[in-house]
Design an enzyme around this catalytic site. Structure first.
Site, PDB file in Angstrom:
ATOM      1  N   ASP A  10       0.848  -1.196   0.000  1.00  0.00           N
ATOM      2  CA  ASP A  10       0.000   0.000   0.000  1.00  0.00           C
ATOM      3  C   ASP A  10       0.879   1.240   0.000  1.00  0.00           C
ATOM      4  O   ASP A  10       1.986   1.225   0.570  1.00  0.00           O
ATOM      5  CB  ASP A  10      -0.881   0.065   1.254  1.00  0.00           C
ATOM      6  CG  ASP A  10      -1.940  -1.012   1.311  1.00  0.00           C
ATOM      7  OD1 ASP A  10      -2.144  -1.722   0.305  1.00  0.00           O
ATOM      8  OD2 ASP A  10      -2.567  -1.144   2.383  1.00  0.00           O
ATOM      9  N   ARG A  11       0.373   2.309  -0.581  1.00  0.00           N
ATOM     10  CA  ARG A  11       1.084   3.588  -0.503  1.00  0.00           C
ATOM     11  C   ARG A  11       1.321   3.927   0.970  1.00  0.00           C
ATOM     12  O   ARG A  11       0.450   3.697   1.811  1.00  0.00           O
ATOM     13  CB  ARG A  11       0.227   4.686  -1.145  1.00  0.00           C
ATOM     14  CG  ARG A  11       0.888   6.052  -1.081  1.00  0.00           C
ATOM     15  CD  ARG A  11      -0.070   7.130  -1.463  1.00  0.00           C
ATOM     16  NE  ARG A  11      -0.643   6.855  -2.775  1.00  0.00           N
ATOM     17  CZ  ARG A  11      -0.944   7.778  -3.647  1.00  0.00           C
ATOM     18  NH1 ARG A  11      -0.768   9.044  -3.351  1.00  0.00           N
ATOM     19  NH2 ARG A  11      -1.463   7.449  -4.806  1.00  0.00           N
TER      20      ARG A  11
END
Length: 190
Positions: A10-11
């Site tokens: 995930d970012r």
């Protein structure tokens, strides 16, 4: 398929990723991920007092109202996360989370689903960061500027030598600093 990234994070999640150097390695490693034989372990600081160990077995799908979010949905794709409490810091708990599946935002969605969202998570945090009582804790989360989620270990079979491989990544300085703020403020409150 061309050589490259085998899986995603995930970012704003730190930690380990697998990158293949050749087409053959990419195919072999991707097959291990599909077969769910890769061991993926994360550290997550979550809100609340989580007790012991547990498994979250809840399917995940895209949220119908907020297209950037995922949600637990009976019609979603299977997702399973196992957690163990590593340490408690007053209003938050450090978890070691092992995921069997690799759904988008899986740990963040699962933790929010059990009402223990990841600290600093702007998407699934349920407003819990603002409810921290101690100012130094709120400031530490603001300074962090991201969710407290770290891909801490990966284990898989080497695509050429067939040897078991295990990699560990320590917490980066920003996450260590956040933990220190929680430990320090709790020591003063006690």
């Amino acid at each position: 398929m061309r050589p490259g990234i085998v899986h995603r994070l995930d970012r704003d999640t730190s930690g380990l990723m697998v990158v293949a150097k050749t087409d053959a390695a990419l195919e072999h490693l991707a097959g291990q991920f599909r077969a769910r034989t890769v061991e993926k372990g994360y550290l997550a600081l979550v809100h609340g007092d989580v007790v012991g160990t547990g498994t979250i077995d809840a399917p995940i799908a895209r949220d119908r109202k907020h297209r950037l979010k995922m949600t637990v949905d009976p019609g979603g794709r299977p997702a399973r996360s196992h957690y163990v409490v590593r340490q408690r810091f007053g209003p938050v708990t450090l978890l070691e989370v092992r995921i069997e599946t690799g759904r988008t935002h899986q740990i963040r969605v699962h933790c929010a689903h059990i009402r223990h969202p990841v600290v600093g998570d702007p998407l699934y945090g349920l407003g819990c960061d603002r409810q921290l009582r101690h100012p130094s804790q709120r400031q530490a989360v603001e300074r962090l500027g991201r969710q407290f989620l770290h891909a801490a270990h990966l284990a898989f079979v080497h695509p050429v030598s067939a040897q078991p491989m295990r990699f560990v990544s320590p917490l980066p300085p920003d996450l260590q600093g956040c933990l220190v703020a929680f430990a320090g403020s709790e020591a003063r409150l006690a």
